[in-house]
Design an enzyme around this catalytic site. Structure first.
Site, short mmCIF file in Angstrom:
data_model
loop_
_atom_site.label_atom_id
_atom_site.label_comp_id
_atom_site.label_asym_id
_atom_site.label_seq_id
_atom_site.Cartn_x
_atom_site.Cartn_y
_atom_site.Cartn_z
N LEU A 57 -3.10 15.89 13.37
CA LEU A 57 -2.76 15.60 11.61
C LEU A 57 -1.76 14.66 11.54
N ARG B 35 -12.34 23.25 8.80
CA ARG B 35 -12.63 23.41 10.16
C ARG B 35 -13.15 24.88 10.39
N TYR C 171 -10.33 26.68 22.06
CA TYR C 171 -8.99 26.28 22.52
C TYR C 171 -8.01 27.34 22.75
N ALA C 172 -7.62 28.13 21.66
CA ALA C 172 -6.77 29.38 21.58
C ALA C 172 -7.09 30.24 22.68
N GLY D 128 0.03 17.06 33.61
CA GLY D 128 -0.38 16.54 32.22
C GLY D 128 0.89 15.70 31.67
N THR E 282 0.83 28.13 23.68
CA THR E 282 0.90 27.89 22.38
C THR E 282 0.88 28.99 21.30
N ASP E 283 1.42 28.93 20.34
CA ASP E 283 1.31 30.30 19.24
C ASP E 283 -0.04 30.56 18.86
N GLU E 284 -1.08 29.62 18.93
CA GLU E 284 -2.31 29.78 18.65
C GLU E 284 -2.90 31.22 19.52
N ASP F 277 -1.96 13.96 36.48
CA ASP F 277 -2.59 13.74 35.22
C ASP F 277 -4.18 13.28 35.57
N GLY G 189 4.20 16.27 27.91
CA GLY G 189 4.39 16.13 28.97
C GLY G 189 5.28 15.07 29.45
N PHE H 231 1.13 13.86 25.45
CA PHE H 231 2.20 13.98 24.33
C PHE H 231 3.37 14.46 24.81
N LYS I 224 -6.35 29.07 26.04
CA LYS I 224 -5.00 29.26 26.40
C LYS I 224 -4.53 30.66 26.54
P1 NAD Z 1 -2.16 16.29 25.12
O1 NAD Z 1 -3.63 16.50 25.13
O2 NAD Z 1 -1.52 15.24 24.59
O3 NAD Z 1 -2.13 15.83 26.73
C1 NAD Z 1 -2.69 16.74 27.65
C2 NAD Z 1 -2.46 16.01 29.12
O4 NAD Z 1 -3.28 16.85 30.08
C3 NAD Z 1 -3.32 14.64 29.09
O5 NAD Z 1 -2.30 13.66 29.64
C4 NAD Z 1 -4.50 14.57 29.91
O6 NAD Z 1 -4.88 13.56 30.69
C5 NAD Z 1 -4.10 15.88 30.94
N1 NAD Z 1 -4.97 16.77 31.46
C6 NAD Z 1 -5.95 17.14 30.90
N2 NAD Z 1 -7.10 17.82 31.63
C7 NAD Z 1 -6.53 17.80 32.93
C8 NAD Z 1 -6.86 18.10 34.35
N3 NAD Z 1 -7.95 18.87 34.37
N4 NAD Z 1 -5.94 17.86 35.20
C9 NAD Z 1 -4.76 17.08 34.92
N5 NAD Z 1 -4.53 16.58 33.91
C10 NAD Z 1 -5.08 16.99 32.77
O7 NAD Z 1 -1.60 17.57 24.95
P2 NAD Z 1 -0.11 18.04 24.50
O8 NAD Z 1 -0.18 18.11 22.97
O9 NAD Z 1 0.96 17.20 24.97
O10 NAD Z 1 -0.02 19.49 24.97
C11 NAD Z 1 0.42 19.64 26.21
C12 NAD Z 1 0.69 21.28 26.48
O11 NAD Z 1 1.56 21.98 25.35
C13 NAD Z 1 -0.90 22.04 26.41
O12 NAD Z 1 -0.77 23.05 27.36
C14 NAD Z 1 -0.82 22.43 24.95
O13 NAD Z 1 -1.66 23.78 25.11
C15 NAD Z 1 0.71 22.64 24.84
N6 NAD Z 1 0.90 22.99 23.43
C16 NAD Z 1 0.87 21.86 22.53
C17 NAD Z 1 1.39 21.89 21.35
C18 NAD Z 1 1.09 20.73 20.27
O14 NAD Z 1 1.61 21.04 19.12
N7 NAD Z 1 0.69 19.58 20.75
C19 NAD Z 1 1.92 23.11 20.70
C20 NAD Z 1 2.24 24.07 21.58
C21 NAD Z 1 1.87 24.12 23.04
O1 DAU Z 2 0.30 25.46 17.07
C1 DAU Z 2 0.35 24.84 18.28
C2 DAU Z 2 -0.97 24.25 18.35
O2 DAU Z 2 -0.61 22.88 17.21
C3 DAU Z 2 -1.25 23.56 19.98
O3 DAU Z 2 -1.45 24.49 20.57
C4 DAU Z 2 -2.63 22.51 19.73
O4 DAU Z 2 -2.70 21.65 21.10
C5 DAU Z 2 -2.20 21.44 18.56
O5 DAU Z 2 -3.20 20.50 18.57
C6 DAU Z 2 -1.88 22.07 17.21
O6 DAU Z 2 -2.96 22.71 16.75
P1 DAU Z 2 -3.57 22.57 15.20
O7 DAU Z 2 -4.97 23.09 15.17
O8 DAU Z 2 -2.55 23.43 14.20
O9 DAU Z 2 -3.24 21.12 15.01
P2 DAU Z 2 -3.82 19.76 14.35
O10 DAU Z 2 -3.00 18.75 13.99
O11 DAU Z 2 -5.21 19.62 14.64
O12 DAU Z 2 -4.10 20.39 12.46
C7 DAU Z 2 -2.84 20.86 12.02
C8 DAU Z 2 -3.47 21.24 10.63
O13 DAU Z 2 -4.11 20.12 10.03
C9 DAU Z 2 -4.53 22.29 10.83
O14 DAU Z 2 -4.55 23.50 9.85
C10 DAU Z 2 -5.87 21.64 10.52
C11 DAU Z 2 -5.49 20.34 9.62
N1 DAU Z 2 -6.28 19.07 9.69
C12 DAU Z 2 -6.18 18.53 10.89
C13 DAU Z 2 -6.88 17.25 11.05
C14 DAU Z 2 -6.91 16.71 12.47
C15 DAU Z 2 -6.81 18.61 8.52
O15 DAU Z 2 -6.62 19.04 7.46
N2 DAU Z 2 -7.50 17.40 8.71
C16 DAU Z 2 -7.36 16.73 9.97
O16 DAU Z 2 -8.05 15.87 10.14
#
Ligand code: NAD
Ligand code: DAU
Length: 334
Positions: A195, A278, A155-156, A7, A131-133, A43, A13, A11, A159
């Site tokens: 968001l 949501r 999703y959660a 991955g 993730t904390d979720e 990826d 990775g 974002f 994970k």
């Molecule tokens: P992202 O969606 O931006 O990136 C995910 C990447 O994984 C993409 O490049 C996608 O092409 C690749 N991917 C998806 N399915 C695949 C597969 N089957 N084989 C190979 N590659 C694949 O996600 P992110 O926000 O960068 O999150 C990365 C990791 O961190 C995830 O495991 C997520 O659960 C965890 N995480 C994210 C957050 C957050 O706030 N974004 C917080 C805590 C943990």
């Molecule tokens: O807590 C870690 C998680 O944070 C990661 O594991 C997930 O991959 C990551 O996507 C993120 O999850 P959230 O659901 O918290 O993030 P998101 O940006 O989708 O939403 C943040 C908050 O904003 C949530 O309470 C929902 C709200 N929201 C989101 C969107 C997309 C809105 O109010 N409007 C929106 O359009």
């Protein structure tokens, strides 16, 4: 040293890989001993992955367009690697509400396939990024690593399942795997479905921002660079079979976050569209990160005010990047 990053075009990775290839950040350290590491990124380049998030060419980077559910590919690729850092996942909660199949396939099946291949090929160290979720939602206080898992979205739940499988590969097979659980990340290169980039890019395009429900949901925002530094600390110093919360970010309601974004974009509250909530929306996330602080010396370093301002500036300066991701995705789902 050879590291395989799954991955790595997403974002977080890609931030990890860019930082690793750059040898960490001047003065901030954290990547010592890895400045000559070779990196293989695997990826699938789903809608969320973008090859352009990584250097087009780099003497220490190999990019493989592949799927972590492909066991034969992994058995071919993994030999010779010292460690795996596993980011690949379907990551967006709203998409998992629409359809959970890809989440189970990649997050559960893909993680199991990867762990199995790591075991079969003798990879010495694995970090599973979670993730904390997985803890669910908490009204008061903060989760420690011992908290029961009570995930609410598909999703959660996917994970949480992958975390349990990772731990089982340690307990059953002795695989040296640690698990990180981080709060919400922000920073450049985040897909505009989430968001902060959604709201920023909508405002840059003169559109409104869709706030779910009453906007009182609380998230703990941590800069992606602090998350990646924590992952590196766990990779190098974390104990096998252990879980490390990665928090210490800034706790804000979505209304407060929206106001900050409006201020940085020079917009008014009248730009906010109150939309349906949501399904199953978690009220609050909050992590207790004492363990990683005390055991590994973790400390978040990016100030929230500066980090958020820099992030907004990055989206303002890089419309080519996010317009492709945003409108390309809309066209595909139309
Ligand atoms: P992202 O969606 O931006 O990136 C995910 C990447 O994984 C993409 O490049 C996608 O092409 C690749 N991917 C998806 N399915 C695949 C597969 N089957 N084989 C190979 N590659 C694949 O996600 P992110 O926000 O960068 O999150 C990365 C990791 O961190 C995830 O495991 C997520 O659960 C965890 N995480 C994210 C957050 C957050 O706030 N974004 C917080 C805590 C943990
Ligand atoms: O807590 C870690 C998680 O944070 C990661 O594991 C997930 O991959 C990551 O996507 C993120 O999850 P959230 O659901 O918290 O993030 P998101 O940006 O989708 O939403 C943040 C908050 O904003 C949530 O309470 C929902 C709200 N929201 C989101 C969107 C997309 C809105 O109010 N409007 C929106 O359009």
């Amino acid at each position: 040293m050879r590291i395989l990053v799954t991955g790595g075009a997403g974002f977080i990775g890609s931030h990890y890989v860019r930082t690793l290839l750059a040898g960490g950040y001047e003065g901030l350290g954290g990547y010592e001993g890895y400045t000559d590491a070779r990196v293989t990124v695997v990826d699938k380049l789903t809608y969320a992955g973008n090859r352009a998030n990584l250097p087009a060419s780099h003497p220490r980077l190999d990019f493989v367009h592949g799927d972590i559910t492909d066991r034969a590919l992994l058995l071919d690729l993994l030999p010779g690697h010292d460690a795996v850092v596993h980011f690949a996942a379907e990551s967006h909660v709203d998409r998992s509400v629409e359809s959970a199949a890809a989440f189970v396939h990649t997050n559960v099946g893909g993680t199991q396939t990867l762990l199995d291949a790591a075991l079969a090929t003798g990879v010495r160290r694995v970090v599973h990024v979670s993730t904390d979720e997985v803890y669910g939602s908490i009204e008061r206080g903060a989760w420690t690593e011992e908290w029961p898992l009570l995930p609410n979205s598909p999703y959660a739940a996917s994970k949480a399942a992958s975390d349990l499988i990772a731990r089982s590969y340690w307990r059953t097979h002795g695989l040296d795997v640690s698990i990180t659980r981080c709060s919400n990340n922000y920073g450049p290169y985040q897909h505009p479905e989430k968001l902060i980039p959604l709201f920023v890019t909508n405002l840059l395009e003169g559109e409104g921002v869709p706030l779910y429900g009453d906007g009182t949901n609380v998230r703990e925002w941590l800069h992606v660079d602090d998350h990646c530094r924590a992952i590196q600390l766990v990779l190098t110093g974390g104990r096998a079979g252990e879980i490390y919360n990665v928090g210490g970010g800034n706790e804000l309601t979505n209304r407060q976050m929206t106001q900050r974004i409006l201020d940085l974009c020079g917009a008014e509250w009248s730009s906010v569209r109150h939309v349906a909530d949501r399904k199953g929306h978690d009220l609050r996330y909050a992590l207790d990160e004492t363990k990683i602080r005390e055991e590994l010396g973790y400390e978040p370093r990016v100030s929230f005010a500066q980090g958020l301002a820099d992030t907004v500036a990055w989206y303002r300066d890089n419309p080519g990047w996010w317009k492709a991701a945003k409108h390309g995705a809309e066209e595909r789902t139309a």
